[in-house]
Scaffold this active site. Structure first.
Site, PDB file in Angstrom:
ATOM      1  N   ASP A  21      -7.798  -2.925  -3.287  1.00  0.00           N
ATOM      2  CA  ASP A  21      -6.782  -3.012  -2.249  1.00  0.00           C
ATOM      3  C   ASP A  21      -5.584  -2.133  -2.595  1.00  0.00           C
ATOM      4  OD1 ASP A  21      -4.953  -4.398  -0.196  1.00  0.00           O
ATOM      5  OD2 ASP A  21      -6.753  -5.629  -0.058  1.00  0.00           O
ATOM      6  N   HIS A  55      -0.059  -6.389   0.240  1.00  0.00           N
ATOM      7  CA  HIS A  55      -1.334  -6.746   0.850  1.00  0.00           C
ATOM      8  C   HIS A  55      -2.370  -7.221  -0.173  1.00  0.00           C
ATOM      9  CE1 HIS A  55      -5.294  -5.975   2.759  1.00  0.00           C
ATOM     10  NE2 HIS A  55      -4.683  -6.393   3.844  1.00  0.00           N
ATOM     11  N   SER A 216      -8.800  -9.026   7.285  1.00  0.00           N
ATOM     12  CA  SER A 216      -8.542  -8.943   5.843  1.00  0.00           C
ATOM     13  C   SER A 216      -8.571 -10.329   5.239  1.00  0.00           C
ATOM     14  CB  SER A 216      -7.164  -8.330   5.571  1.00  0.00           C
ATOM     15  OG  SER A 216      -7.175  -6.953   5.695  1.00  0.00           O
TER      16      SER A 216
END
Length: 372
Positions: A21, A55, A216
């Site tokens: 990520d 994230h 996600s």
């Protein structure tokens, strides 16, 4: 999902999950002691623990957060995270050039003792070297999850890496099991998981949580679900773990007739964990062989992986709540790319620090038959 009941049977202990990520911050209260920074191979370790927008850290917490100090508690709180940083949207050009290539990262993970690879990002381009790396990881016994994408209301496209053979494409649903309007659909959707109203870090400052929506988060929940099952059954293969999740997925249609929007249904690891004698099927049988090959063979008669085609049907689903898109990231290697987002994991965001649990979602209810 009834996480608190599941935790009586499994908490993910002994299972390592690679989070590929934007990087993972190992110093949030929820992730202290959870991130195995020393296990990232040097050749692909560039700034793996420096999350440039929050994230990757959010995905890691959804998977294995401890809930310490009122922070987010993940679905598999005793699993461990191995962080990787790749070039995704939001990274400046100079940093993109320094980031390790996705194919190299996947191969490095394949050669490690990580069991599960979570990829909460996506794009439109099918890269041959990445495709080959996914096959390599599968051959090494890894189980891979990726969000299918969040642009269903704007455009149709086939999202990679979710669409690669051997990667489980995860769509996002609400707490009742209805697919989110934004959740990308097509023949590459394999499973669904909660992906609306999910807490994630608002940004790279790690000062507060926001709620968002996207595939996600759904991918992260699917990865955590697999960690719970694999922890309870350490002798199972990746094929068997995935087969058990497919067999127990919530759906109101035939097992052999998957949905374009929700695949084989809404993931329910509790249904596996509550049955100590669960039969996961053969160790060497790919439960997604039909999707991965579709009967295509080369000149010698060997199966050839086929790229799925996006659905030509309009997107279906219920209204999704407005929220931050923080959960989704697009691959920086392609334009007009998308990433995945939220999950409705039950978390605690207060002094009590008690994790809530994903509730409802017994059956996935909006679907369309897949094309041939």
């Amino acid at each position: 999902m009834k996480a608190e009941e599941m935790w009586k049977a499994s908490t993910g202990k002994g299972v390592k999950v690679a989070v590929v990520d934007t990087g993972v911050n190992p110093d949030t209260p929820s992730l202290k002691g959870q991130v195995l920074t020393d296990e990232v191979p040097k050749e692909v370790s560039y700034k793996a623990t420096e999350d440039y927008d929050g994230h990757g850290t959010s995905m890691a917490e959804l998977i294995a957060g401890t809930g310490a100090d009122g922070t987010l508690r993940g679905l598999a709180p005793d699993a461990k995270i191995v962080p990787y940083r790749v070039a995704l949207t939001g990274l400046d050009k100079a940093e993109m050039q320094k980031a390790p290539h996705l194919a190299k990262v996947i191969r490095a993970i394949a050669d490690s003792d990580v069991k599960i690879i979570n990829m909460s990002f996506g794009g439109k381009i099918d890269l041959p070297d990445v495709r080959e790396a996914m096959k390599y990881a599968h051959d090494k016994g890894k189980l891979m999850f990726a969000g299918t994408g969040n642009d269903a209301m704007e455009t149709e496209f086939t999202g990679f890496p979710a669409a690669y053979p051997y990667v489980v494409g995860v769509a996002a649903s609400d707490e009742s099991g209805v697919v989110g309007e934004f959740s990308q659909h097509g023949n590459y959707v394999d499973l669904a998981a909660p992906g609306l109203d999910v807490p994630t870090w608002c940004d790279k400052t790690f000062r507060s949580y926001c709620t968002g929506e996207g595939t996600s988060m759904a991918s992260a929940i699917a990865s955590a679900s697999a960690a719970l099952v694999w922890s309870a059954h350490p002798d199972w293969t990746a094929n068997q773990v995935l087969a058990s999740l497919i067999d127990t997925a919530g759906r109101d249609w035939a097992r052999d007739d998957p949905s374009t929007y929700l695949g084989y249904g809404l993931i329910r690891p509790r249904k596996v964990l509550e049955n100590k004698d669960f039969n996961p099927g053969p160790a060497d049988t790919d439960p997604l062989a039909k999707e991965n090959f579709r009967g295509v063979v080369d000149e010698s008669g060997k199966p050839v992986a086929a790229s799925p085609s996006p659905s030509t049907e309009p997107s279906k689903g219920t209204e999704t709540s407005d929220g931050d898109d923080q959960g989704d990231r697009a691959s920086a290697t392609a334009s007009e790319t998308d990433t995945s987002g939220n999950t409705t994991l039950w978390v605690a965001l207060g002094a009590a620090a008690a994790a809530l649990v994903i509730g409802g979602g017994a059956f996935a209810v909006i679907r369309s038959r897949r094309g041939a």
